[in-house]
Design an enzyme around this catalytic site. Structure first.
Site, mmCIF file in Angstrom:
data_model
loop_
_atom_site.group_PDB
_atom_site.id
_atom_site.type_symbol
_atom_site.label_atom_id
_atom_site.label_comp_id
_atom_site.label_asym_id
_atom_site.label_seq_id
_atom_site.Cartn_x
_atom_site.Cartn_y
_atom_site.Cartn_z
ATOM 1 N N SER A 16 0.828 -1.209 0.000
ATOM 2 C CA SER A 16 0.000 0.000 0.000
ATOM 3 C C SER A 16 0.858 1.253 0.000
ATOM 4 O O SER A 16 1.960 1.269 0.562
ATOM 5 C CB SER A 16 -0.836 -0.014 1.281
ATOM 6 O OG SER A 16 -1.375 1.256 1.512
ATOM 7 N N TYR B 287 -2.208 -0.024 10.095
ATOM 8 C CA TYR B 287 -2.433 -0.683 8.803
ATOM 9 C C TYR B 287 -1.169 -0.567 7.938
ATOM 10 O O TYR B 287 -0.636 -1.558 7.449
ATOM 11 C CB TYR B 287 -3.640 -0.052 8.091
ATOM 12 C CG TYR B 287 -3.682 -0.358 6.626
ATOM 13 C CD1 TYR B 287 -3.956 -1.644 6.178
ATOM 14 C CD2 TYR B 287 -3.425 0.632 5.675
ATOM 15 C CE1 TYR B 287 -3.969 -1.937 4.819
ATOM 16 C CE2 TYR B 287 -3.440 0.348 4.324
ATOM 17 C CZ TYR B 287 -3.715 -0.933 3.903
ATOM 18 O OH TYR B 287 -3.713 -1.208 2.562
ATOM 19 N N LYS C 203 1.909 -3.371 6.683
ATOM 20 C CA LYS C 203 2.419 -3.569 5.318
ATOM 21 C C LYS C 203 3.947 -3.402 5.293
ATOM 22 O O LYS C 203 4.643 -4.118 4.578
ATOM 23 C CB LYS C 203 1.759 -2.581 4.345
ATOM 24 C CG LYS C 203 0.259 -2.762 4.195
ATOM 25 C CD LYS C 203 -0.090 -4.025 3.427
ATOM 26 C CE LYS C 203 -1.580 -4.220 3.262
ATOM 27 N NZ LYS C 203 -1.952 -5.499 2.645
ATOM 28 N N TYR D 259 -0.376 -0.198 -3.728
ATOM 29 C CA TYR D 259 -1.617 0.380 -4.258
ATOM 30 C C TYR D 259 -1.794 1.789 -3.719
ATOM 31 O O TYR D 259 -1.607 2.025 -2.532
ATOM 32 C CB TYR D 259 -2.850 -0.373 -3.779
ATOM 33 C CG TYR D 259 -2.953 -1.843 -4.073
ATOM 34 C CD1 TYR D 259 -2.036 -2.529 -4.852
ATOM 35 C CD2 TYR D 259 -4.035 -2.551 -3.545
ATOM 36 C CE1 TYR D 259 -2.188 -3.881 -5.097
ATOM 37 C CE2 TYR D 259 -4.188 -3.905 -3.788
ATOM 38 C CZ TYR D 259 -3.260 -4.571 -4.561
ATOM 39 O OH TYR D 259 -3.431 -5.898 -4.781
ATOM 40 N N GLU E 99 -7.780 10.465 12.502
ATOM 41 C CA GLU E 99 -6.431 10.129 12.961
ATOM 42 C C GLU E 99 -5.737 9.208 11.951
ATOM 43 O O GLU E 99 -6.364 8.295 11.407
ATOM 44 C CB GLU E 99 -6.515 9.412 14.314
ATOM 45 C CG GLU E 99 -5.261 9.612 15.145
ATOM 46 C CD GLU E 99 -5.357 8.892 16.480
ATOM 47 O OE1 GLU E 99 -4.329 8.375 16.915
ATOM 48 O OE2 GLU E 99 -6.458 8.876 17.058
#
Ligand code: UDP
Length: 270
Positions: A57, A82, A86, A110, A226
């Site tokens: 990502s 998140y 990755k 992505y 946030e």
């Protein structure tokens, strides 16, 4: 699966992907994304399937100062769990390649996939309240939600809202087909941005959606979310040069296709 079939390559899409949720539930994100990948790599290695394309990502870039972002940008400062998950997985895959260069690895970073298949048979159907912008917009348009909350209108951008590189999901899918051809022909570990190279604000998306679809999207400005960065868009030159891939659909197409899917599937897939 691996007991019944042999595989040449694995495209590893599985993962949780909502930035806001990851800030609230970091353990869930590390467990699902990192541990899930480790389990997959273990079973792949055991079965001698050593070609993997991984869904990474743009979040791994954190908040870089230089735009557009190239693949050479440092990736040590994700602003949320998140993105951090990755980064950890990219690190694991780099270490794996160093330890055993029979592995062939493509990391696809992505940017912001939106839109739907033009048939309007495949689209984005989140569970519960959508976390991402486009499914929220389409659910407002269909009357399922009263208005869109725009998170922050005091960012340092042309209209105060965040800027992202939105990419049509079908272009993104085609990027994987190109990566698959590449991984079978070339050895090594490679990283590619999958984006359009263009940045649009949240208000650009809302206004484009209204214009191309002739529907009104009521919205209110809400506090910043946030973990959001101000601006994020790709330099997608490397994917063009090495994979022969580039995004073809415009923001107009993305908004039209997302709405077509939602119109034809007012209750999603249920
Ligand atoms: N956004 C928003 N309202 C929403 C969902 C998202 O204003 O209900 C904004 C969000 O703050 C960000 C942009 O839309 O600036 C894209 O967010 P999304 O969650 O779709 O993708 P992300 O960039 O977080 O991967």
């Amino acid at each position: 699966m691996f007991q019944k079939h042999t595989f040449d390559c694995c495209i590893h899409f599985a993962g949780l992907k909502a930035v806001g949720e990851s800030v609230e539930k970091p353990i869930l994100y590390y467990d699902n994304n990192v541990v899930g990948t480790l389990n997959l790599l273990k079973i792949m290695g055991k079965n001698n399937c050593k070609n993997i394309i991984f869904s990474s990502s743009a979040t791994v870039y954190g908040a870089p100062e230089k735009m557009p972002i190239t693949e050479n940008e440092k990736i040590s400062n994700a602003t949320n769990p998140y993105g951090q998950s990755k980064i950890i997985i990219e690190g694991i895959l780099n270490d794996l390649y160093k330890a055993d260069n029979e592995w062939n690895i493509v990391l696809l970073r992505y940017f912001n996939p939106i839109g739907a298949h033009k048939s309007s048979k495949i689209g984005e159907n989140p569970f519960g309240v959508p976390n991402n912008l486009m499914p929220y917009v389409t659910q407002v348009a269909i009357g399922k939600r009263d208005f869109l909350n725009i998170f922050g209108n005091d960012y340092d951008t042309k209209d105060g809202t965040c800027i992202r590189d939105y990419i049509h999901v079908v272009d993104l899918a085609k990027g994987h087909v190109c990566a698959l051809k590449n991984i079978m022909a070339n050895k090594g570990l490679s990283v590619y941005n999958l984006g359009t190279g263009k940045g649009y604000s949240v208000l650009d998306v809302v206004q484009t959606f209204e214009r191309v679809n002739g529907v009104k999207i009521p919205y209110k400005f809400a506090p910043r979310r946030e973990g959001d960065v101000t601006i994020n868009y790709a330099d997608a030159t490397k994917a063009k040069q090495e994979l022969g891939w580039m995004a073809e659909n415009s923001l107009d197409d993305m908004c039209k296709d997302a709405w077509n899917w939602q119109k034809n599937n007012p209750d999603g897939f249920r």
